[in-house]
Enzyme design. Structure first.
Site, PDB file in Angstrom:
ATOM      1  N   ASP A  40    -150.321  19.076  -3.525  1.00 18.19           N
ATOM      2  CA  ASP A  40    -151.346  18.440  -4.359  1.00 18.19           C
ATOM      3  C   ASP A  40    -151.099  18.651  -5.852  1.00 18.19           C
ATOM      4  O   ASP A  40    -151.985  18.436  -6.669  1.00 18.19           O
ATOM      5  CB  ASP A  40    -152.760  18.890  -3.947  1.00 18.19           C
ATOM      6  CG  ASP A  40    -152.998  20.382  -4.147  1.00 18.19           C
ATOM      7  OD1 ASP A  40    -152.034  21.109  -4.443  1.00 18.19           O
ATOM      8  OD2 ASP A  40    -154.162  20.812  -4.001  1.00 18.19           O
ATOM      9  N   THR A  43    -153.318  29.696   2.124  1.00 19.93           N
ATOM     10  CA  THR A  43    -151.969  29.370   1.630  1.00 19.93           C
ATOM     11  C   THR A  43    -150.936  30.442   2.031  1.00 19.93           C
ATOM     12  O   THR A  43    -149.776  30.113   2.288  1.00 19.93           O
ATOM     13  CB  THR A  43    -151.985  29.198   0.101  1.00 19.93           C
ATOM     14  OG1 THR A  43    -152.655  30.320  -0.497  1.00 19.93           O
ATOM     15  CG2 THR A  43    -152.697  27.930  -0.322  1.00 19.93           C
ATOM     16  N   GLY A  84    -153.606  21.275   4.383  1.00 24.84           N
ATOM     17  CA  GLY A  84    -155.054  21.251   4.158  1.00 24.84           C
ATOM     18  C   GLY A  84    -155.639  19.848   4.301  1.00 24.84           C
ATOM     19  O   GLY A  84    -154.928  18.838   4.237  1.00 24.84           O
ATOM     20  N   ASN A 144    -137.028 -33.178 -11.104  1.00 26.74           N
ATOM     21  CA  ASN A 144    -138.406 -33.021 -11.567  1.00 26.74           C
ATOM     22  C   ASN A 144    -139.355 -33.225 -10.392  1.00 26.74           C
ATOM     23  O   ASN A 144    -139.315 -34.252  -9.726  1.00 26.74           O
ATOM     24  CB  ASN A 144    -138.693 -34.046 -12.663  1.00 26.74           C
ATOM     25  CG  ASN A 144    -140.078 -33.833 -13.246  1.00 26.74           C
ATOM     26  OD1 ASN A 144    -140.268 -33.007 -14.132  1.00 26.74           O
ATOM     27  ND2 ASN A 144    -141.070 -34.546 -12.716  1.00 26.74           N
ATOM     28  N   ARG A 192    -162.543  17.923  -0.638  1.00 31.47           N
ATOM     29  CA  ARG A 192    -163.163  17.437  -1.874  1.00 31.47           C
ATOM     30  C   ARG A 192    -162.786  15.995  -2.215  1.00 31.47           C
ATOM     31  O   ARG A 192    -163.393  15.368  -3.068  1.00 31.47           O
ATOM     32  CB  ARG A 192    -162.806  18.386  -3.037  1.00 31.47           C
ATOM     33  CG  ARG A 192    -163.530  19.723  -2.967  1.00 31.47           C
ATOM     34  CD  ARG A 192    -162.940  20.764  -3.910  1.00 31.47           C
ATOM     35  NE  ARG A 192    -161.718  21.372  -3.361  1.00 31.47           N
ATOM     36  CZ  ARG A 192    -160.990  22.301  -4.003  1.00 31.47           C
ATOM     37  NH1 ARG A 192    -161.349  22.696  -5.198  1.00 31.47           N
ATOM     38  NH2 ARG A 192    -159.908  22.810  -3.435  1.00 31.47           N
ATOM     39  N   ALA A 233    -144.954 -42.178  -6.872  1.00 30.95           N
ATOM     40  CA  ALA A 233    -146.144 -41.312  -6.817  1.00 30.95           C
ATOM     41  C   ALA A 233    -147.002 -41.662  -5.615  1.00 30.95           C
ATOM     42  O   ALA A 233    -147.062 -42.815  -5.188  1.00 30.95           O
ATOM     43  CB  ALA A 233    -146.944 -41.472  -8.102  1.00 30.95           C
ATOM     44  N   ASN A 262    -143.933 -27.924   5.246  1.00 31.93           N
ATOM     45  CA  ASN A 262    -142.862 -27.221   5.956  1.00 31.93           C
ATOM     46  C   ASN A 262    -143.272 -26.775   7.341  1.00 31.93           C
ATOM     47  O   ASN A 262    -142.445 -26.383   8.138  1.00 31.93           O
ATOM     48  CB  ASN A 262    -142.414 -25.997   5.132  1.00 31.93           C
ATOM     49  CG  ASN A 262    -143.541 -25.019   4.889  1.00 31.93           C
ATOM     50  OD1 ASN A 262    -144.707 -25.407   4.807  1.00 31.93           O
ATOM     51  ND2 ASN A 262    -143.202 -23.756   4.785  1.00 31.93           N
ATOM     52  N   ALA A 292    -148.800  21.479   2.784  1.00 32.63           N
ATOM     53  CA  ALA A 292    -149.426  20.156   2.920  1.00 32.63           C
ATOM     54  C   ALA A 292    -150.334  20.106   4.152  1.00 32.63           C
ATOM     55  O   ALA A 292    -150.527  19.050   4.743  1.00 32.63           O
ATOM     56  CB  ALA A 292    -148.342  19.086   3.030  1.00 32.63           C
TER      57      ALA A 292
END
Ligand code: UD1
Ligand code: CA
Length: 463
Positions: A109, A86, A14, A382, A18, A428, A391, A12
């Site tokens: 990869d 590698t 590299g 409701n 690309r 309301a 809040n 891991a």
């Protein structure tokens, strides 16, 4: 004789040029999990003595990304200061590996490799010194090719950049996944040079060296080729992501989930879904998430870190995060349930409702355009359209406690901290600032006036 210990080496270090990315390649993600972590998690299933992760480019970032891994004690980081190839990378890890071990070399990869395939490779080491995972592919461009002698025995691996035109026609490729006996691997690696087109020390050269030494080499193939798809570019990242998503969708369908279009669903992380649940298009589910059976998840929902019981309907365009939802509940369309939301059985949350840290009890309804945060709502209560639990006073958060069977009329503001007792009614358009007693009506709005013959203003004429 007891089995030799298994040591895994994951390459891991590299940069992944690309990818053209600021992020090191191995930290790009498939299904919300980094490439390197996918490989680690498959390797862990083999219960290795140790996983040696060779890091180099952006090593601090790679190491930090794994700091919270649940099996950190099995991981060891080896630094490869310069990325010389590698083979050089594996050589850095060898001193930490005991002489009698088997070494399974993986590349970070190639993320979809399955543990079962790796297990077959380590099993084959009982009879071989070297096992190479290969695949026959339609387009081998860019990959190492497997060369074979006149008896079809593996004689080496040649990289694309070093291959002759006839070797480039070979369609059997090196997956990059190789298993070898530690003892022999050490002596082969000492002989690997860098006189090739890329002036790198290639791990792949050990295959030719083993062949020359007369060591028994074997090859194995994965069940499906996408297991060995490598990621070197963004386009390959997208291809592998789709392959992985397709595979997960298949598993869910096999388990009895209806997926309306398996190419338009994304499952990231640990997700379980019960039988006869229907997942419609463009749904993203992030784990850990559990969804029960007989649920419907309508198009364009995003659900993360949540638990949803049986018989729940999530209507389209709802976003649900760290929420618990009990059975027979309806949510959305266009609902946003934020962390700490708990919906008890039979609750209805309608469109343009936002909840946060809110417990909503059995059968309660919040149907339109509301904000319910830091609140508890009692059973069968409701909440009318446009109700807001206020809040936040600019410095602190306060709770709103609403009892059972309460009726809050439309367009009310409840200024927390506040308690509204069972059976209360809020007229309301009220702004409620003090507690309301059981079965009382609270109403706070200015008296309506009327002015007869009212003249509406008229638009001024431009000169
Ligand atoms: C490699 C193989 C190729 C195989 C392909 C499969 C070699 C020489 N080639 O090519 O035969 O078909 O994988 O996907 O092995 N890395 C280091 N240190 C280094 C160089 C690379 O840790 O010095 C790591 C990279 O981060 C990467 C992995 O090794 O995770 C493979 O390197 P990469 O450059 O991607 O090799 P490929 O050209 O894909
Ligand atoms: Ca690669």
């Amino acid at each position: 004789m007891s089995n030799p210990p298994l040591h895994v080496v994951i390459l891991a270090a590299g940069k992944g040029s690309r990818m053209r990315s600021k992020l090191p390649k191995v930290l790009h993600q498939i299904a919300g999990k980094t490439l390197v972590e996918h490989v680690i998690d498959s390797a862990l299933e083999l219960k290795p003595a140790k996983i040696h992760i060779v890091v180099g480019h952006a090593k601090e970032q790679v190491i930090d990304s794994l700091a919270h891994h649940s099996q950190l004690n099995c991981l060891e980081f080896i630094v490869q200061e310069q990325q010389l190839g590698t083979g050089h990378a594996v050589s850095q890890a060898l001193p930490a590996i005991p002489e009698q071990a088997n070494v399974l070399m993986l590349t970070a990869d190639v993320p979809l490799i399955r543990a079962a395939t790796l297990q077959r490779m380590t099993d084959s080491m009982q009879a071989h010194t070297l096992t190479v995972l290969t695949a026959i592919v339609q387009n081998p461009f860019g990959l190492g090719r497997i060369t074979r002698d006149s008896t079809q025995a593996v004689s080496g691996i040649v990289e694309e950049k070093d291959a002759s035109s006839s070797q480039k026609k070979i369609t059997e490729i090196n997956s990059g996944i190789i298993c070898a006996r530690r003892h022999e691997l050490g002596s082969w690696l000492q002989q690997v040079g860098n006189s090739n087109n890329q002036q790198e020390y290639y791990l792949t050269d050990v295959v030719g060296l083993a062949y020359e030494a007369g060591d028994p080499i074997t090859t194995l193939q994965p069940e499906a080729n996408h297991e060995v798809d490598g990621i070197n570019s963004r386009s390959q990242l997208a291809t592998v992501e789709r392959a992985f998503q397709w595979q997960q969708a298949q598993q869910l369908m096999d388990a009895g989930v209806t997926i309306v279009d398996p190419s338009r669903v994304d499952i990231r992380g640990d997700v379980s879904i019960g039988e006869d649940t229907i997942i419609d298009v463009n749904v993203v589910i992030q784990g850990p998430t559990t969804i029960g059976s007989d649920c419907t998840i309508a198009p364009n929902c995003v659900i993360s870190q949540s638990v949803i019981d049986d018989n729940v309907s999530i209507h389209s365009h709802s976003v649900i995060e760290s929420t618990k939802i009990k059975s027979q509940t309806q949510v959305g369309p266009f609902a946003r349930l934020r962390p700490g939301t708990v919906l008890e059985a039979g609750v209805k949350i309608g469109n343009f409702v936002e909840t946060k840290n809110a417990q909503i009890s059995n059968g309660a309804k919040v149907n339109h355009l509301s904000y319910v945060g830091d609140a508890s709502v009692g059973a069968k209560t409701n909440i009318g359209a446009g109700v807001i639990t206020c809040n936040y006073d600019g410095a602190n958060k306060h709770r709103t406690e609403i009892g059972d069977n309460v009726f809050v009329g439309s367009d009310c503001q409840l200024i927390a901290p506040i308690k509204i007792a069972d059976g209360a009614t809020i007229g309301a358009g009220s702004t409620v600032t003090t507690n309301v007693s059981e079965n009382a009506l609270a109403i706070s709005r200015s008296k309506q006036r009327e002015i007869n013959g009212w003249q509406r203003p008229v638009k001024e004429k431009k000169q």
